[in-house]
Design a protein around this motif. Structure first.
Motif, mmCIF file in Angstrom:
data_model
loop_
_atom_site.group_PDB
_atom_site.id
_atom_site.type_symbol
_atom_site.label_atom_id
_atom_site.label_comp_id
_atom_site.label_asym_id
_atom_site.label_seq_id
_atom_site.Cartn_x
_atom_site.Cartn_y
_atom_site.Cartn_z
ATOM 1 N N UNK A 1 0.806 -1.220 0.000
ATOM 2 C CA UNK A 1 0.000 0.000 0.000
ATOM 3 C C UNK A 1 0.832 1.259 0.000
ATOM 4 N N UNK A 2 1.899 1.284 0.809
ATOM 5 C CA UNK A 2 2.775 2.461 0.859
ATOM 6 C C UNK A 2 3.451 2.697 -0.490
ATOM 7 N N UNK A 3 3.982 1.622 -1.079
ATOM 8 C CA UNK A 3 4.681 1.752 -2.351
ATOM 9 C C UNK A 3 3.722 2.132 -3.469
ATOM 10 N N UNK A 4 2.586 1.441 -3.555
ATOM 11 C CA UNK A 4 1.619 1.733 -4.617
ATOM 12 C C UNK A 4 1.110 3.161 -4.537
ATOM 13 N N UNK A 5 0.851 3.633 -3.311
ATOM 14 C CA UNK A 5 0.374 5.001 -3.154
ATOM 15 C C UNK A 5 1.406 6.020 -3.583
ATOM 16 N N UNK A 6 2.688 5.752 -3.280
ATOM 17 C CA UNK A 6 3.747 6.674 -3.685
ATOM 18 C C UNK A 6 3.920 6.680 -5.200
ATOM 19 N N UNK A 7 3.849 5.501 -5.805
ATOM 20 C CA UNK A 7 3.920 5.415 -7.273
ATOM 21 C C UNK A 7 2.765 6.195 -7.898
ATOM 22 N N UNK A 8 1.562 6.018 -7.352
ATOM 23 C CA UNK A 8 0.399 6.735 -7.874
ATOM 24 C C UNK A 8 0.545 8.241 -7.701
ATOM 25 N N UNK A 9 1.141 8.656 -6.591
ATOM 26 C CA UNK A 9 1.338 10.088 -6.347
ATOM 27 C C UNK A 9 2.283 10.714 -7.358
ATOM 28 N N UNK A 10 3.227 9.931 -7.866
ATOM 29 C CA UNK A 10 4.289 10.477 -8.714
ATOM 30 C C UNK A 10 4.032 10.319 -10.205
#
Length: 368
Positions: A117-126
């Motif tokens: 969840x942390x990684x996917x959210x950061x990827x989505x943010x960028x």
């Protein structure tokens, strides 16, 4: 006509600038309409890990295609574990988006625990300065904590979650049946974060956890659903008032300053996050008592409950107090005036304390 599964579902609304719903209940991984409701375009990247993807990825893709046959669904699967939450893995996930030609209306579905969840959210943010992310947590810890609120990040060797962004999800879909396949250790890790809500703001909830400890450990569906729903309501209320952690939201980090230092000092290969937070909460309670904010009895009560939940309550052997203190100085709550900790005035009453002396912290670390 409502089914039994429909009647067992609970929705928690998160308000604010970018409101979204948390759906909690059994069978949600097979609910294509619910999953697809937050997918605006036709590109979906299903981001999961090597433990969860074999269990659920095909089911989720099948459910989505059942209502949206136009979707292009690709997967990126990372090795399971905190050690994968790195800038290198982030870059690989970005490459996966580029490979499918993901557009601004693409969606990442984060299927897994807190690392996913942390990684996917950061990827989505960028990606293209921000695309949609639907959090589909499969661990108790992720359901009650990391999937809600939009805090996304990756780790550096120097510390946990040092590179990240605030990026609220478009939806959170928590299928409680996924908890039935959760290893016992991961279930217990999630119970640490459940106990945290009682510790920091709801003494009655802590009473409830004490009364239902055995049911929670036995994966009783009704007890776990109640624990998830009550925890999510607490977090939703806090996040709605303080989405960017300028004040009250920082209280959710009770135990985390100590816990993150332990995780980092062990190279993210020792205690898992929930276990480290359990130890950290006990240390924070002891520090509160040492500073005269709360009683030793409250610290002992919390330690006894966490031990009943089969969680560690002492620093692992071999960790040096000075090294842990050095890790804490890199914590995101530290500022120019020194260390800041989320401490408490007793059960249900947490607050932020700034300028805590190193000597007091070292004394607590040495006593554990």
């Amino acid at each position: 006509m409502s089914t039994i599964a429909d009647l067992q579902r609970t929705n928690v609304e998160v308000g604010g600038e970018r409101p979204y719903a948390i759906s909690i209940g059994p069978g949600l991984l097979d609910d294509g309409a619910l999953l697809a409701a937050s997918v605006r375009g036709r590109h979906v990247l299903l981001l999961s890990d090597s433990h969860v993807a074999p269990l659920y990825a095909k089911r989720v893709a099948h459910a989505l295609r059942g209502v949206r046959d136009d979707l292009r669904i690709d997967a990126y699967v990372l090795p399971a574990g905190e050690a994968s939450k790195t800038l290198a893995t982030f870059a690989e996930a970005i490459d996966a988006l580029a490979a499918i030609g993901a557009t601004r209306d693409a969606c990442i579905i984060a299927l897994g625990g807190g690392v996913v969840g942390d990684l996917a959210g950061f990827v989505a943010a960028c990606w293209m300065r921000g695309i949609d992310c639907v959090q589909v947590p499969t661990t108790l810890l992720a359901m009650v904590d990391s999937s809600v609120g939009g805090k996304t990040a990756v780790d550096l060797p120097q510390g946990k979650n040092l590179v990240g962004a605030f990026h609220p999800p478009r939806a959170v879909i928590a299928d409680t049946e996924a908890l039935l396949t959760l290893p016992p250790r991961e279930l217990r890790a999630g119970l640490a974060e459940v106990a945290k809500y009682g510790a920091i703001r709801d003494a009655a909830f802590l009473d409830w956890i004490e009364a239902h400890a055995e049911a929670l450990l036995a994966s009783d569906d009704a007890a776990l659903t109640e624990a998830v729903a009550r925890s999510c309501r607490h977090k939703a209320q806090i996040v709605e008032r303080d989405p960017y952690e300028h004040g009250e939201r920082a209280l959710l980090n009770f135990g985390h300053t100590f816990g993150h230092a332990i995780e980092a000092e062990q190279g993210f290969g020792g205690l898992n996050h929930g276990e480290a937070v359990a130890v950290g909460m006990v240390l924070a309670a002891k520090l509160s008592a040492r500073l005269g904010l709360a009683s030793d009895a409250d610290a002992q009560r919390l330690a006894v409950l966490l031990a009943r939940l089969e969680l560690p309550v002492a620093i692992p052997a071999g960790l040096d107090a000075e090294a842990l203190l050095a890790r804490m100085r890199l914590d995101k709550k530290a500022d120019a005036n020194g260390l800041r900790f989320v401490l408490w005035d007793g059960i249900g009453a947490a607050r932020m304390i700034a300028g805590v002396a190193d000597d007091a912290v070292l004394a607590v670390l040495g006593d554990s």
